[in-house]
Design a protein around this motif. Structure first.
Motif, PDB file in Angstrom:
ATOM      1  N   THR A  85       0.838  -1.194   0.000  1.00  0.00           N
ATOM      2  CA  THR A  85       0.000   0.000   0.000  1.00  0.00           C
ATOM      3  C   THR A  85       0.874   1.244   0.000  1.00  0.00           C
ATOM      4  OG1 THR A  85      -0.128  -0.001   2.432  1.00  0.00           O
ATOM      5  CG2 THR A  85      -1.890  -1.147   1.231  1.00  0.00           C
ATOM      6  N   ASP A  86       0.287   2.354  -0.430  1.00  0.00           N
ATOM      7  CA  ASP A  86       1.037   3.601  -0.491  1.00  0.00           C
ATOM      8  C   ASP A  86       1.109   4.254   0.891  1.00  0.00           C
ATOM      9  OD1 ASP A  86      -1.393   4.926  -0.034  1.00  0.00           O
ATOM     10  OD2 ASP A  86      -1.642   5.525  -2.123  1.00  0.00           O
ATOM     11  N   LYS A  87       1.618   5.469   0.936  1.00  0.00           N
ATOM     12  CA  LYS A  87       1.832   6.163   2.209  1.00  0.00           C
ATOM     13  C   LYS A  87       0.535   6.362   2.982  1.00  0.00           C
ATOM     14  CE  LYS A  87       4.144  10.284   4.056  1.00  0.00           C
ATOM     15  NZ  LYS A  87       4.855  11.533   3.704  1.00  0.00           N
ATOM     16  N   ASN A  88      -0.573   6.446   2.246  1.00  0.00           N
ATOM     17  CA  ASN A  88      -1.874   6.665   2.885  1.00  0.00           C
ATOM     18  C   ASN A  88      -2.630   5.369   3.146  1.00  0.00           C
ATOM     19  OD1 ASN A  88      -1.580   9.539   2.813  1.00  0.00           O
ATOM     20  ND2 ASN A  88      -2.098   9.482   0.619  1.00  0.00           N
ATOM     21  N   GLY A  89      -1.984   4.233   2.865  1.00  0.00           N
ATOM     22  CA  GLY A  89      -2.612   2.941   3.121  1.00  0.00           C
ATOM     23  C   GLY A  89      -3.496   2.443   1.999  1.00  0.00           C
ATOM     24  N   ALA A  90      -3.481   3.128   0.850  1.00  0.00           N
ATOM     25  CA  ALA A  90      -4.296   2.688  -0.288  1.00  0.00           C
ATOM     26  C   ALA A  90      -3.510   1.675  -1.121  1.00  0.00           C
ATOM     27  CB  ALA A  90      -4.673   3.882  -1.151  1.00  0.00           C
ATOM     28  N   PRO A  91      -4.163   0.581  -1.549  1.00  0.00           N
ATOM     29  CA  PRO A  91      -3.461  -0.421  -2.364  1.00  0.00           C
ATOM     30  C   PRO A  91      -2.989   0.186  -3.688  1.00  0.00           C
ATOM     31  CG  PRO A  91      -5.576  -1.262  -1.572  1.00  0.00           C
ATOM     32  CD  PRO A  91      -5.566   0.202  -1.280  1.00  0.00           C
ATOM     33  N   TYR A  92      -1.823  -0.220  -4.124  1.00  0.00           N
ATOM     34  CA  TYR A  92      -1.357   0.178  -5.447  1.00  0.00           C
ATOM     35  C   TYR A  92      -2.152  -0.572  -6.517  1.00  0.00           C
ATOM     36  CZ  TYR A  92       2.815   2.341  -3.374  1.00  0.00           C
ATOM     37  OH  TYR A  92       3.671   3.129  -2.649  1.00  0.00           O
ATOM     38  N   THR A  93      -2.304   0.066  -7.671  1.00  0.00           N
ATOM     39  CA  THR A  93      -2.791  -0.649  -8.839  1.00  0.00           C
ATOM     40  C   THR A  93      -1.662  -1.537  -9.340  1.00  0.00           C
ATOM     41  OG1 THR A  93      -4.265   1.157  -9.476  1.00  0.00           O
ATOM     42  CG2 THR A  93      -3.677  -0.416 -11.192  1.00  0.00           C
ATOM     43  N   LEU A  94      -1.919  -2.833  -9.456  1.00  0.00           N
ATOM     44  CA  LEU A  94      -0.887  -3.771  -9.896  1.00  0.00           C
ATOM     45  C   LEU A  94      -0.940  -3.945 -11.410  1.00  0.00           C
ATOM     46  CD1 LEU A  94      -1.013  -6.629  -7.222  1.00  0.00           C
ATOM     47  CD2 LEU A  94       0.722  -4.860  -7.469  1.00  0.00           C
ATOM     48  N   VAL A  95       0.194  -3.757 -12.062  1.00  0.00           N
ATOM     49  CA  VAL A  95       0.333  -4.050 -13.487  1.00  0.00           C
ATOM     50  C   VAL A  95       1.341  -5.183 -13.596  1.00  0.00           C
ATOM     51  CG1 VAL A  95       1.155  -3.194 -15.701  1.00  0.00           C
ATOM     52  CG2 VAL A  95      -0.243  -1.714 -14.244  1.00  0.00           C
ATOM     53  N   LYS A  96       0.936  -6.279 -14.240  1.00  0.00           N
ATOM     54  CA  LYS A  96       1.787  -7.464 -14.307  1.00  0.00           C
ATOM     55  C   LYS A  96       2.279  -7.690 -15.736  1.00  0.00           C
ATOM     56  CE  LYS A  96      -0.606  -9.583 -10.391  1.00  0.00           C
ATOM     57  NZ  LYS A  96      -1.422 -10.723  -9.911  1.00  0.00           N
ATOM     58  N   LEU A  97       3.599  -7.696 -15.871  1.00  0.00           N
ATOM     59  CA  LEU A  97       4.230  -7.955 -17.147  1.00  0.00           C
ATOM     60  C   LEU A  97       4.665  -9.419 -17.209  1.00  0.00           C
ATOM     61  CD1 LEU A  97       6.540  -4.800 -17.355  1.00  0.00           C
ATOM     62  CD2 LEU A  97       4.378  -5.161 -18.551  1.00  0.00           C
ATOM     63  N   PRO A  98       4.664 -10.004 -18.401  1.00  0.00           N
ATOM     64  CA  PRO A  98       5.140 -11.387 -18.517  1.00  0.00           C
ATOM     65  C   PRO A  98       6.656 -11.449 -18.497  1.00  0.00           C
ATOM     66  CG  PRO A  98       4.648 -10.535 -20.686  1.00  0.00           C
ATOM     67  CD  PRO A  98       4.274  -9.439 -19.707  1.00  0.00           C
ATOM     68  N   LEU A  99       7.195 -12.616 -18.281  1.00  0.00           N
ATOM     69  CA  LEU A  99       8.567 -12.892 -18.678  1.00  0.00           C
ATOM     70  C   LEU A  99       8.559 -13.221 -20.171  1.00  0.00           C
ATOM     71  CD1 LEU A  99       9.861 -15.203 -15.764  1.00  0.00           C
ATOM     72  CD2 LEU A  99      10.633 -12.861 -16.265  1.00  0.00           C
ATOM     73  N   THR A 100       9.732 -13.321 -20.777  1.00  0.00           N
ATOM     74  CA  THR A 100       9.775 -13.791 -22.158  1.00  0.00           C
ATOM     75  C   THR A 100       9.156 -15.186 -22.233  1.00  0.00           C
ATOM     76  OG1 THR A 100      12.011 -14.647 -21.790  1.00  0.00           O
ATOM     77  CG2 THR A 100      11.817 -12.459 -22.789  1.00  0.00           C
ATOM     78  N   LYS A 101       8.618 -15.500 -23.379  1.00  0.00           N
ATOM     79  CA  LYS A 101       8.026 -16.830 -23.570  1.00  0.00           C
ATOM     80  C   LYS A 101       9.110 -17.904 -23.579  1.00  0.00           C
ATOM     81  CE  LYS A 101       4.990 -19.448 -26.652  1.00  0.00           C
ATOM     82  NZ  LYS A 101       4.170 -19.405 -27.901  1.00  0.00           N
ATOM     83  N   ASN A 102      10.244 -17.556 -24.174  1.00  0.00           N
ATOM     84  CA  ASN A 102      11.338 -18.515 -24.323  1.00  0.00           C
ATOM     85  C   ASN A 102      12.573 -18.063 -23.538  1.00  0.00           C
ATOM     86  OD1 ASN A 102       9.815 -19.969 -26.369  1.00  0.00           O
ATOM     87  ND2 ASN A 102      10.315 -18.266 -27.739  1.00  0.00           N
ATOM     88  N   ASN A 103      13.462 -18.992 -23.274  1.00  0.00           N
ATOM     89  CA  ASN A 103      14.760 -18.606 -22.729  1.00  0.00           C
ATOM     90  C   ASN A 103      15.491 -17.728 -23.739  1.00  0.00           C
ATOM     91  OD1 ASN A 103      14.348 -20.086 -20.391  1.00  0.00           O
ATOM     92  ND2 ASN A 103      15.493 -21.865 -21.103  1.00  0.00           N
ATOM     93  N   VAL A 104      16.262 -16.776 -23.224  1.00  0.00           N
ATOM     94  CA  VAL A 104      16.896 -15.780 -24.093  1.00  0.00           C
ATOM     95  C   VAL A 104      18.130 -16.364 -24.769  1.00  0.00           C
ATOM     96  CG1 VAL A 104      17.995 -13.508 -24.164  1.00  0.00           C
ATOM     97  CG2 VAL A 104      16.021 -13.909 -22.650  1.00  0.00           C
ATOM     98  N   GLU A 105      18.281 -16.023 -26.059  1.00  0.00           N
ATOM     99  CA  GLU A 105      19.481 -16.359 -26.819  1.00  0.00           C
ATOM    100  C   GLU A 105      20.073 -15.059 -27.354  1.00  0.00           C
ATOM    101  OE1 GLU A 105      20.798 -18.796 -30.868  1.00  0.00           O
ATOM    102  OE2 GLU A 105      18.966 -19.364 -29.801  1.00  0.00           O
ATOM    103  N   THR A 106      21.357 -14.848 -27.165  1.00  0.00           N
ATOM    104  CA  THR A 106      21.994 -13.604 -27.597  1.00  0.00           C
ATOM    105  C   THR A 106      22.026 -13.509 -29.126  1.00  0.00           C
ATOM    106  OG1 THR A 106      24.224 -14.518 -27.686  1.00  0.00           O
ATOM    107  CG2 THR A 106      23.468 -13.639 -25.554  1.00  0.00           C
ATOM    108  N   VAL A 107      22.342 -12.321 -29.627  1.00  0.00           N
ATOM    109  CA  VAL A 107      22.461 -12.099 -31.066  1.00  0.00           C
ATOM    110  C   VAL A 107      23.559 -12.984 -31.646  1.00  0.00           C
ATOM    111  CG1 VAL A 107      22.946 -10.374 -32.856  1.00  0.00           C
ATOM    112  CG2 VAL A 107      21.625  -9.727 -30.824  1.00  0.00           C
ATOM    113  N   TYR A 108      24.610 -13.233 -30.850  1.00  0.00           N
ATOM    114  CA  TYR A 108      25.734 -14.042 -31.339  1.00  0.00           C
ATOM    115  C   TYR A 108      25.570 -15.532 -31.034  1.00  0.00           C
ATOM    116  CZ  TYR A 108      27.267 -13.048 -26.513  1.00  0.00           C
ATOM    117  OH  TYR A 108      27.336 -12.906 -25.140  1.00  0.00           O
ATOM    118  N   GLY A 109      24.349 -15.921 -30.621  1.00  0.00           N
ATOM    119  CA  GLY A 109      24.020 -17.341 -30.553  1.00  0.00           C
ATOM    120  C   GLY A 109      24.213 -18.040 -29.227  1.00  0.00           C
TER     121      GLY A 109
END
Length: 372
Positions: free
Chosen positions: A279-303
């Motif tokens: 909650t914020d300083k006044n005790g009000a809940p924050y609005t939650l925004v949820k982002l995903p992780l990548t769908k796949n494991n990351v592979e660099t440009v150089y492989g």
């Protein structure tokens, strides 16, 4: 007897009342605030970048990161100044050639020649705050390479050098606290969020208590409410910086991930529950925004296959742009769209961070705002 008893009760009540008032005067309050840090989405004068160089990890390391820095510079220069720290004059010339070849005007770009150990200006760079007269000053917190895990002597000097070059008041906190910029998040309305693993860790601040840390943050960042997560020391070099998985999108919004993705990021379950109930300083809940992780494991440009997914939470809010880490992944478009809805007055720009991510960080880690 009754009169004596009544007199005693009155005396005790008077003493209790006096003690209570004295205790209240000792509690952390806005009156203890000496400096206030503007929230990231507040107007910027510019953004600081430390350009990759060859002198620490070699030319291959540098060359693999150049494209990300060119794209960040191009995007940032559209709405604010870009202050580029180059290792030496030879590197400055090389960077200018890269920008010229990309067709980027140097009008909003300037350079400082300072040796650096690496690129993580969020952690070692200047923290700009306003004093009680509204003047912008530079805070120079201690930096020790995330608990002496990497070279840091050059980077530790950067805030002092910048303050001197700008003829700006510097608050020297090197002997007060080791504190990296990526270790703390502020909502701009008096709340700070951090992991204990990256702040109250003996490799940074041996023996420091939570209450001592809070008093320091209150005085120098202008915060009076704290959301502490346990974090996970030793998981990676930062001991679990908060800005990889939880951020304040603005004074009312907390940006994070869904439960399973946070578990995948190895955030302790107790911390997830704390985040979702924040909650914020006044005790009000924050609005939650949820982002995903990548769908796949990351592979660099150089492989190189990294074997783990990427986070979109580590984005950076510029004046008219939002720079979002992208990974050539199907969830890039999903995350970009969610963040665009959060910042309708700014344009979301995806920045390919695959090669940078192989070294442990994303966009927020390599940018540092200078408020207007």
């Amino acid at each position: 007897m009754k009169n004596k008893m009544l007199s005693l009760i009155i005396s005790l009540l008077t003493i209790f009342s006096s003690c209570q008032k004295a205790d209240e005067s000792l509690q952390p309050a806005d009156a203890t605030v000496m400096y206030t840090m503007p929230e990231e989405s507040a107007p910027h004068e510019g953004t600081w970048l430390q350009w990759p160089h060859q002198y620490q990890y070699g030319a291959t390391y540098r060359n693999r990161l150049d494209a990300t820095w060119v794209k960040m510079t191009q995007t940032l220069a559209e709405s604010e100044r870009v202050h580029i720290i180059a290792y030496d004059e030879q590197e400055q010339s090389r960077i200018i050639n890269l920008l010229n070849n990309a067709g980027i005007s140097l009008t909003n770009i300037d350079f400082k020649i300072y040796p650096t150990d690496d690129v993580w200006v969020r952690d070692n760079g200047p923290i700009y705050v306003k004093d009680n007269k509204g003047q912008l000053v530079v805070e120079d917190w201690g930096f020790n390479g995330w608990g002496k895990k990497a070279d840091y002597q050059n980077c530790d000097l950067i805030p002092s050098k910048i303050a001197s070059s700008q003829n700006r008041t510097k608050i020297d906190l090197n002997a007060v606290m080791v504190n990296e910029g990526g270790a703390v998040e502020i909502d701009g309305a008096g709340v700070l969020m951090a992991t204990k693993s990256a702040v109250l860790n003996n490799n940074r601040n041996p023996g420091m208590s939570q209450s001592q840390a809070e008093a320091i943050f209150t005085k120098y960042l202008g915060v009076t409410k704290f959301i502490w997560l346990k974090g996970k020391a030793g998981l990676e070099i930062t001991d679990m910086h908060i800005d990889g998985f939880a951020r304040f999108g603005n004074t009312k919004t907390l940006v994070t991930m869904d439960f399973d993705d946070l578990l995948d990021w190895q955030v302790p379950e107790e911390d997830i529950n704390t985040l979702y109930a924040a909650t914020d300083k006044n005790g009000a809940p924050y609005t939650l925004v949820k982002l995903p992780l990548t769908k796949n494991n990351v592979e660099t440009v150089y492989g190189k296959k990294l074997g783990y997914k990427g986070s979109y939470v580590n984005y950076y809010i510029a004046n008219k742009r939002v720079l979002v880490p992208n990974y050539n992944d199907p969830n890039d478009v999903v995350a970009n769209r969610i963040i665009q809805r959060l910042y309708p007055d700014r344009v979301v720009v995806g920045i390919d961070v695959r090669n940078l991510y192989a070294n442990g960080g994303m966009i927020h880690c390599v940018t540092q705002q200078q408020p207007r």
